[in-house]
Design a protein around this motif. Structure first.
Motif, PDB file in Angstrom:
ATOM      1  N   ARG A 475      -4.427  35.196   3.825  1.00 21.63           N
ATOM      2  CA  ARG A 475      -4.221  34.153   2.811  1.00 21.63           C
ATOM      3  C   ARG A 475      -5.518  33.368   2.624  1.00 21.63           C
ATOM      4  NH1 ARG A 475       0.570  31.211   1.582  1.00 21.63           N
ATOM      5  NH2 ARG A 475       0.161  29.752  -0.125  1.00 21.63           N
ATOM      6  N   ASN A 476      -5.868  33.147   1.381  1.00 24.38           N
ATOM      7  CA  ASN A 476      -7.003  32.284   1.086  1.00 24.38           C
ATOM      8  C   ASN A 476      -6.651  30.868   1.539  1.00 24.38           C
ATOM      9  OD1 ASN A 476      -8.867  30.533  -0.147  1.00 24.38           O
ATOM     10  ND2 ASN A 476      -9.219  31.971  -1.826  1.00 24.38           N
ATOM     11  N   PRO A 477      -7.418  30.302   2.477  1.00 23.51           N
ATOM     12  CA  PRO A 477      -7.028  28.997   3.035  1.00 23.51           C
ATOM     13  C   PRO A 477      -7.010  27.885   1.993  1.00 23.51           C
ATOM     14  CG  PRO A 477      -9.254  29.595   3.720  1.00 23.51           C
ATOM     15  CD  PRO A 477      -8.663  30.803   3.080  1.00 23.51           C
ATOM     16  N   ARG A 478      -7.777  28.041   0.924  1.00 20.32           N
ATOM     17  CA  ARG A 478      -7.793  26.982  -0.079  1.00 20.32           C
ATOM     18  C   ARG A 478      -6.574  27.040  -0.989  1.00 20.32           C
ATOM     19  NH1 ARG A 478     -12.613  24.686   0.693  1.00 20.32           N
ATOM     20  NH2 ARG A 478     -14.314  25.979   1.490  1.00 20.32           N
ATOM     21  N   SER A 479      -5.799  28.105  -0.864  1.00 19.93           N
ATOM     22  CA  SER A 479      -4.542  28.186  -1.613  1.00 19.93           C
ATOM     23  C   SER A 479      -3.347  27.814  -0.745  1.00 19.93           C
ATOM     24  CB  SER A 479      -4.340  29.600  -2.166  1.00 19.93           C
ATOM     25  OG  SER A 479      -3.956  30.501  -1.131  1.00 19.93           O
ATOM     26  N   ALA A 480      -3.580  27.621   0.536  1.00 19.82           N
ATOM     27  CA  ALA A 480      -2.495  27.331   1.468  1.00 19.82           C
ATOM     28  C   ALA A 480      -2.364  25.824   1.679  1.00 19.82           C
ATOM     29  CB  ALA A 480      -2.746  28.027   2.801  1.00 19.82           C
ATOM     30  N   LEU A 481      -1.271  25.457   2.292  1.00 17.62           N
ATOM     31  CA  LEU A 481      -1.017  24.067   2.640  1.00 17.62           C
ATOM     32  C   LEU A 481      -1.227  23.883   4.139  1.00 17.62           C
ATOM     33  CD1 LEU A 481       2.287  23.417   0.628  1.00 17.62           C
ATOM     34  CD2 LEU A 481      -0.043  22.805  -0.040  1.00 17.62           C
ATOM     35  N   PHE A 482      -1.869  22.787   4.495  1.00 23.21           N
ATOM     36  CA  PHE A 482      -2.026  22.411   5.887  1.00 23.21           C
ATOM     37  C   PHE A 482      -1.572  20.960   6.034  1.00 23.21           C
ATOM     38  CE2 PHE A 482      -4.966  25.860   5.364  1.00 23.21           C
ATOM     39  CZ  PHE A 482      -4.952  26.545   6.575  1.00 23.21           C
ATOM     40  N   SER A 483      -1.011  20.668   7.154  1.00 24.74           N
ATOM     41  CA  SER A 483      -0.571  19.297   7.405  1.00 24.74           C
ATOM     42  C   SER A 483      -1.175  18.798   8.711  1.00 24.74           C
ATOM     43  CB  SER A 483       0.956  19.208   7.482  1.00 24.74           C
ATOM     44  OG  SER A 483       1.440  19.935   8.619  1.00 24.74           O
ATOM     45  N   LEU A 484      -1.419  17.504   8.752  1.00 19.55           N
ATOM     46  CA  LEU A 484      -1.855  16.837   9.968  1.00 19.55           C
ATOM     47  C   LEU A 484      -0.706  15.938  10.412  1.00 19.55           C
ATOM     48  CD1 LEU A 484      -3.992  16.186  12.084  1.00 19.55           C
ATOM     49  CD2 LEU A 484      -4.854  14.400  10.557  1.00 19.55           C
ATOM     50  N   THR A 485      -0.113  16.299  11.533  1.00 12.32           N
ATOM     51  CA  THR A 485       1.022  15.551  12.059  1.00 12.32           C
ATOM     52  C   THR A 485       0.550  14.637  13.174  1.00 12.32           C
ATOM     53  OG1 THR A 485       2.507  17.382  11.529  1.00 12.32           O
ATOM     54  CG2 THR A 485       3.315  15.730  13.064  1.00 12.32           C
ATOM     55  N   ASN A 486       0.825  13.373  13.039  1.00 10.87           N
ATOM     56  CA  ASN A 486       0.373  12.337  13.962  1.00 10.87           C
ATOM     57  C   ASN A 486       1.532  11.914  14.862  1.00 10.87           C
ATOM     58  OD1 ASN A 486      -0.812   8.908  13.560  1.00 10.87           O
ATOM     59  ND2 ASN A 486      -1.198  10.354  15.188  1.00 10.87           N
ATOM     60  N   PHE A 487       1.289  11.897  16.177  1.00 10.12           N
ATOM     61  CA  PHE A 487       2.336  11.508  17.127  1.00 10.12           C
ATOM     62  C   PHE A 487       2.225  10.017  17.433  1.00 10.12           C
ATOM     63  CE2 PHE A 487       1.756  16.093  18.382  1.00 10.12           C
ATOM     64  CZ  PHE A 487       2.887  16.519  17.710  1.00 10.12           C
ATOM     65  N   VAL A 488       3.256   9.297  17.029  1.00  7.48           N
ATOM     66  CA  VAL A 488       3.313   7.850  17.254  1.00  7.48           C
ATOM     67  C   VAL A 488       4.608   7.522  17.972  1.00  7.48           C
ATOM     68  CG1 VAL A 488       1.899   7.351  15.230  1.00  7.48           C
ATOM     69  CG2 VAL A 488       4.384   7.466  14.992  1.00  7.48           C
ATOM     70  N   VAL A 489       4.659   6.316  18.522  1.00  8.48           N
ATOM     71  CA  VAL A 489       5.831   5.898  19.286  1.00  8.48           C
ATOM     72  C   VAL A 489       7.023   5.725  18.355  1.00  8.48           C
ATOM     73  CG1 VAL A 489       6.792   4.074  20.729  1.00  8.48           C
ATOM     74  CG2 VAL A 489       4.422   4.792  21.042  1.00  8.48           C
ATOM     75  N   ASP A 490       8.143   6.293  18.777  1.00  9.61           N
ATOM     76  CA  ASP A 490       9.389   6.133  18.037  1.00  9.61           C
ATOM     77  C   ASP A 490      10.031   4.828  18.465  1.00  9.61           C
ATOM     78  OD1 ASP A 490      11.763   6.305  16.722  1.00  9.61           O
ATOM     79  OD2 ASP A 490      12.301   8.301  17.440  1.00  9.61           O
ATOM     80  N   GLU A 491      10.060   3.872  17.568  1.00 10.81           N
ATOM     81  CA  GLU A 491      10.564   2.546  17.916  1.00 10.81           C
ATOM     82  C   GLU A 491      12.050   2.553  18.236  1.00 10.81           C
ATOM     83  OE1 GLU A 491       8.545   0.234  18.430  1.00 10.81           O
ATOM     84  OE2 GLU A 491       6.753   1.087  17.505  1.00 10.81           O
ATOM     85  N   ASP A 492      12.747   3.598  17.834  1.00 10.72           N
ATOM     86  CA  ASP A 492      14.193   3.659  18.067  1.00 10.72           C
ATOM     87  C   ASP A 492      14.553   4.224  19.431  1.00 10.72           C
ATOM     88  OD1 ASP A 492      14.593   2.663  15.523  1.00 10.72           O
ATOM     89  OD2 ASP A 492      14.665   4.657  14.619  1.00 10.72           O
ATOM     90  N   ALA A 493      13.562   4.601  20.218  1.00 11.81           N
ATOM     91  CA  ALA A 493      13.825   5.176  21.539  1.00 11.81           C
ATOM     92  C   ALA A 493      14.360   4.098  22.480  1.00 11.81           C
ATOM     93  CB  ALA A 493      12.553   5.785  22.108  1.00 11.81           C
ATOM     94  N   GLY A 494      15.031   4.532  23.548  1.00 12.64           N
ATOM     95  CA  GLY A 494      15.609   3.599  24.512  1.00 12.64           C
ATOM     96  C   GLY A 494      14.551   2.887  25.336  1.00 12.64           C
ATOM     97  N   GLN A 495      14.955   1.812  25.997  1.00 10.45           N
ATOM     98  CA  GLN A 495      14.035   1.037  26.816  1.00 10.45           C
ATOM     99  C   GLN A 495      13.704   1.779  28.100  1.00 10.45           C
ATOM    100  OE1 GLN A 495      15.801  -2.795  27.432  1.00 10.45           O
ATOM    101  NE2 GLN A 495      15.551  -3.432  25.284  1.00 10.45           N
ATOM    102  N   GLY A 496      12.515   1.528  28.609  1.00 13.63           N
ATOM    103  CA  GLY A 496      12.077   2.146  29.854  1.00 13.63           C
ATOM    104  C   GLY A 496      11.428   3.501  29.669  1.00 13.63           C
TER     105      GLY A 496
END
Length: 909
Positions: A475-496
């Motif tokens: 696949r020609n890379p300029r015709s493809a889609l790439f994503s940058l996924t950033n890992f951040v803290v999920d504020e909805d997670a439980g305490q501790g």
């Protein structure tokens, strides 16, 4: 490998299949009715002997009209460690989802459904082919995968022959299987393998893929690094064919897309022990990079690497950024971490850069998602998928695929491989239909022809514009889609505990990154960190102490110049000052003043002003120094030249008239020449402050510099100025030598010689030091300022101090008032008047030291007669002391013997 059998009549099932193909609505995307019907037909009766890579099934109503069937078997990982494996479910690769995506694509080909891909609209009316699929398990092992491909391509009796093989296996497996499939004439199209090794068409002739290779993945990585102004990166990669090739591909791509990028790569083995991991992290730390790209797996290894990176201070510090390839998978988001733990701190702000089949919000991707979700709502469709999951496992091995297909998350989103597999199936179907649209049933294409048509076919798919490279099949890379996924803290997670969520922050589309939301780095901010540790550069600016010292020396010179100029003005009526010609004393003081002021621009550097100001200071230095030097020494030789001319004329009893304007012409000419040269220099090639690099770090960053004033032709202009001004210096010395016997009142030749000797001595020591210490800013400045100070102070002190002392010596305290009163009224005794007269005569004798030539400087006749009378008295006294007859000397003496020259005709100043 044989297909499933059934006891139903082949003719009746064929009629049912054909009926289904007619009544299915064109806009429907939620049913697999055509595939279900084909499955029933094939279960009832295996296809006839294949023609090329086609399977022929008969129409139950008209056996003379065979139906060509294009078979796309699906090879992928379904079972790992004896359990069904979907690679993280909906958020991972989704191997099970891949079968659903292929089934949808073939259903749309069979029914002409252009809901997702417009090119499929009505294709069933134009294409005689029908399409079918089945799935086979690679179990993530090369040997098992190779056996599956051999079995699929054996062309055994009662077995369907593939038109092409669809796969979702890692590169090491595709490298092994595509050799077999290519040799046997069957294209293999992958939705997961990215190694550039597979681009070698001499060995993998019929291998293609609908996602970019690792070299293509490098393009969006380099583009993202460039957008962050990153010029240095360290890569930690698996020490295997996949990891090594990926790292090499980044280097190759960087030569074109990021030629200034510095790359350090560190390999690590999958089974690395703690010592090996520690050594690898030490190499990363030694690189001093703050950006890292990891091509590492599995989860256990990634955790150990990130823990060691945290311990060694290259992760979790707030200034280091880790990105990973798609091999990281769901390592970060599928778990919880204790608050404050090394992994919690290390994983914060990390990211995954990967090719993606689409993102929510993209029309085609959203339609694919909806169509796959609808499959789960229909029991027949879901049953078809379950029936066509791998079943042929060794005896004693039982796999319950419903553990995956019965989950709520199954088919809730496409996953990674599904969009690429959908596009691969559609692309192969479009290529096959184009090849058979005008062919007779017995004139079907070969596998190589299908592959060539596939790599040249462009269309709008679920993963964007599908454009393949015909020379590599990737696949020609300029015709493809790439994503940058950033890992951040999920504020909805439980305490501790801390959980991370993946946020798609950037999308690479049409060759450019589009920002969706700001990226959060390890310091929990959106500020882009530096790609190297903060640089500490020593610019070698002048210290405050040296600047103060230089300004003090400048102040002394300026002060002395002003003081002596004021003294000259105040005492301009005294004989010693008048004889020394005050205008030239003013010029000498002005010249030393200018030379002293030259220390000020020498004190200015880039630590005190901007580049423009530093450049101006560079050019101001030669202007002040050269002008001052020229003014001082041209005044010295002009002044002495005037005295010499007067004395030569007096010796010949000639009258000469020399005005100040006459003798200042040479000085004016010298000043004019200096100004012309300096002006041309300033206009054509002015001095500029230039940085000279003394030392660099490993990244060629400047860690020590110093600044100098330079220009391309500075040497030429300096040489011209030296010739001009050294010429005035030589002339001054010659004139001083010729005036060596004239009294201090008229000439300072002895003191000029002393000043020249001091200047020569100091220059002999200072100039070599200036050359040697050129790169030592403070030493160079100190010697320069010291040399200027010595030149100026020696001239000022040796020219003016003797005159000051002579003035004090030649003007002793006056006689007391009572005595002067008696003298004025002729009331003083004869002895007192004789004593006063003797004192005056002795004073005149002391002035002349009984030798040399005296010039009568009065113009008025009365004053001149008085001066002549005084000098005659001195001569008479000298004659008596030496036993000579004064009258005889006057009447018979020669001009050389007569110590008096009545100079009424000698112009005074």
């Amino acid at each position: 490998m044989s297909h499933r059998t059934a006891s139903a009549s082949a003719a009746s099932l064929l009629v049912a299949m054909c009926f289904c193909l007619v009544i299915i609505p064109q806009g429907s995307a939620q049913s697999l009715k055509s595939l279900i019907s084909l499955s029933q037909v094939l279960a009832a009766k295996p296809p006839n002997a294949p023609i090329g890579n086609f399977n022929i099934i008969e129409d139950g109503n008209d056996s003379s009209k065979p139906i060509p069937l294009c078979y796309f078997p699906y090879l992928s990982l379904f079972v790992r460690d004896g359990k069904p494996y979907n690679s993280g479910g909906s958020s991972g690769n989704g191997y099970y989802n891949g079968l659903a995506a292929i089934s949808l694509a073939l259903e749309h080909l069979n029914t002409g459904n252009g809901t997702i891909v417009p090119d499929l609209d009505g294709i069933n009316q134009r294409c005689p082919l029908r399409f079918f699929t089945d799935s086979f398990d690679s179990e993530a092992q090369e040997a098992i995968s190779v056996n599956q491909v051999i079995s699929l391509t054996d062309r055994g009796e009662g077995q369907m022959v593939p038109c092409a093989i669809l796969s979702a296996t890692r590169s090491s497996i595709s490298i092994a299987t595509s050799v077999i499939s290519s040799l046997r004439g069957f294209p293999e199209i992958s939705a997961l393998s990215t190694s550039t090794v597979l681009d070698n068409k001499e060995q993998y002739k019929l291998f293609g893929r609908t996602l970019p290779n690792d070299d293509g993945t490098s393009i969006p990585l380099l583009a993202k690094l460039n957008s962050w102004n990153v010029n240095h990166i360290a890569i930690l990669h698996m020490n295997d064919a996949y990891g090594n090739a990926f790292a090499d591909d980044i280097r190759v791509a960087a030569q074109t897309d990021a030629p200034g990028l510095s790359i350090v790569s560190v390999p690590i083995k999958r089974d690395a022990d703690n010592t090996t991991i520690s050594n690898a992290i030490q190499q990363l730390k030694a690189s001093q990079c703050t950006y890292f790209f990891g091509i590492i797996f599995p989860t256990n290894l990634v955790d150990r690497v990130m823990t060691e990176a945290y311990n060694q201070g290259v992760a979790g510090t707030g200034s280091h950024t880790w990105l990973f390839s798609d091999s990281l998978g769901s390592t970060v988001t599928s778990r919880s971490f204790p608050v404050g733990s090394p992994l919690e701190k290390a994983y914060l702000g990390t990211g995954i850069l990967q090719a993606t089949g689409g993102v929510p919000g993209t029309e085609a991707f959203d339609k694919l998602t909806l169509s796959m979700q609808q499959l789960k709502t229909d029991e027949h469709d879901l049953a078809f998928l379950n029936d066509h999951l791998p079943r042929d496992y060794p005896e004693g091995k039982s796999v319950n695929h419903s553990e995956v297909t019965s989950q709520e998350t199954f088919l809730s989103s496409p996953g990674f491989v599904a969009p690429y597999l959908y596009d691969a199936a559609v692309g192969l179907g479009l290529a096959a239909c184009e090849l058979t649209s005008t062919s007779e049933p017995n004139e079907y294409f070969t596998g190589e022809e299908l592959f060539q048509a596939f790599v040249q076919r462009e269309f709008e798919g679920t993963s964007g514009s599908v454009v393949l490279d015909p020379t590599t099949g990737s696949r020609n890379p300029r015709s493809a889609l790439f994503s940058l996924t950033n890992f951040v803290v999920d504020e909805d997670a439980g305490q501790g505990m801390v959980q991370f969520k993946g946020v798609d922050t950037d999308l690479f589309k049409s060759g450019q990154w589009e920002s969706l939301v700001p990226y959060t780095f390890n310091d929990a901010t959106h500020a882009i960190p530096l790609d190297l540790p903060a640089l500490e550069t020593d610019p070698n600016h002048l210290s405050t102490g040296f600047q103060v010292l230089g300004l003090i020396l400048c102040g002394i010179i300026v002060g002395l110049s002003i003081i002596f100029a004021c003294w000259t003005y105040r005492n301009r009526g005294l004989k010693v000052v008048r004889a020394s010609q005050p205008i030239f004393l003013y010029l000498i003081a002005s010249g030393t003043l200018l030379m002293g002021l030259a220390i000020i621009p020498a004190t200015i550097d880039l630590g005190d002003t901007n580049q423009k100001g530093a450049d101006a200071a560079c050019m101001a230095f030669p202007w002040l120094l050269t002008s001052g030097f020229s003014l001082t020494f041209s005044a010295l030789f002009t002044k002495t030249y005037r005295i010499n001319q007067v004395m030569k004329s007096a010796a010949k009893f000639k009258r000469i008239k020399l005005t100040a304007l006459d003798v200042m012409k040479p000085m004016t000419a010298l000043l004019f020449l200096n100004i012309v040269v300096l002006t041309v220099w300033t206009v054509i090639d002015p001095l500029q402050r230039e940085h000279i690099v003394v030392a660099q770090d490993a990244f060629l960053r400047e860690i020590e510099t110093y600044a100098v004033c330079s220009s391309d032709h500075a040497g030429i202009f300096l040489a011209i100025l030296c010739v001009i001004n050294l010429g005035s210096l030589v002339i001054a010395v010659i004139q001083a030598y010729q005036a060596r016997n004239i009294s201090t009142e008229l000439s300072e030749s002895a003191y000029i010689f002393r000043a020249m000797w001091i200047i020569l001595y100091v220059s002999f020591l200072a100039i070599p030091v200036l050359v040697i210490a050129r790169d030592k800013v403070e030493a160079y400045y100190f010697v320069t300022a010291g040399l200027i100070f010595v030149i100026c102070s020696s001239i000022l002190l040796l020219i003016f101090v003797p005159k000051v002392l002579a003035t004090r010596k030649n003007n002793p305290p006056e006689t007391s008032f009572p005595a002067r009163w008696r003298m004025m009224n002729n009331e003083a005794p004869e002895e007192e008047r004789e004593e006063e007269k003797e004192q005056e005569n002795n004073q005149e004798i002391r002035k002349s030291n009984g030798m040399g030539i005296q010039i009568l400087s009065s113009s008025a006749k009365a004053e001149l007669e008085k001066e002549v009378y005084k000098l005659k008295s001195v001569c008479m006294m000298l004659s008596r002391r030496q036993g000579l007859n004064y009258n005889s000397l006057i009447n018979n003496g020669t001009a050389e013997q007569i110590p008096i020259i009545e100079g009424e005709d000698i112009e005074r100043e």
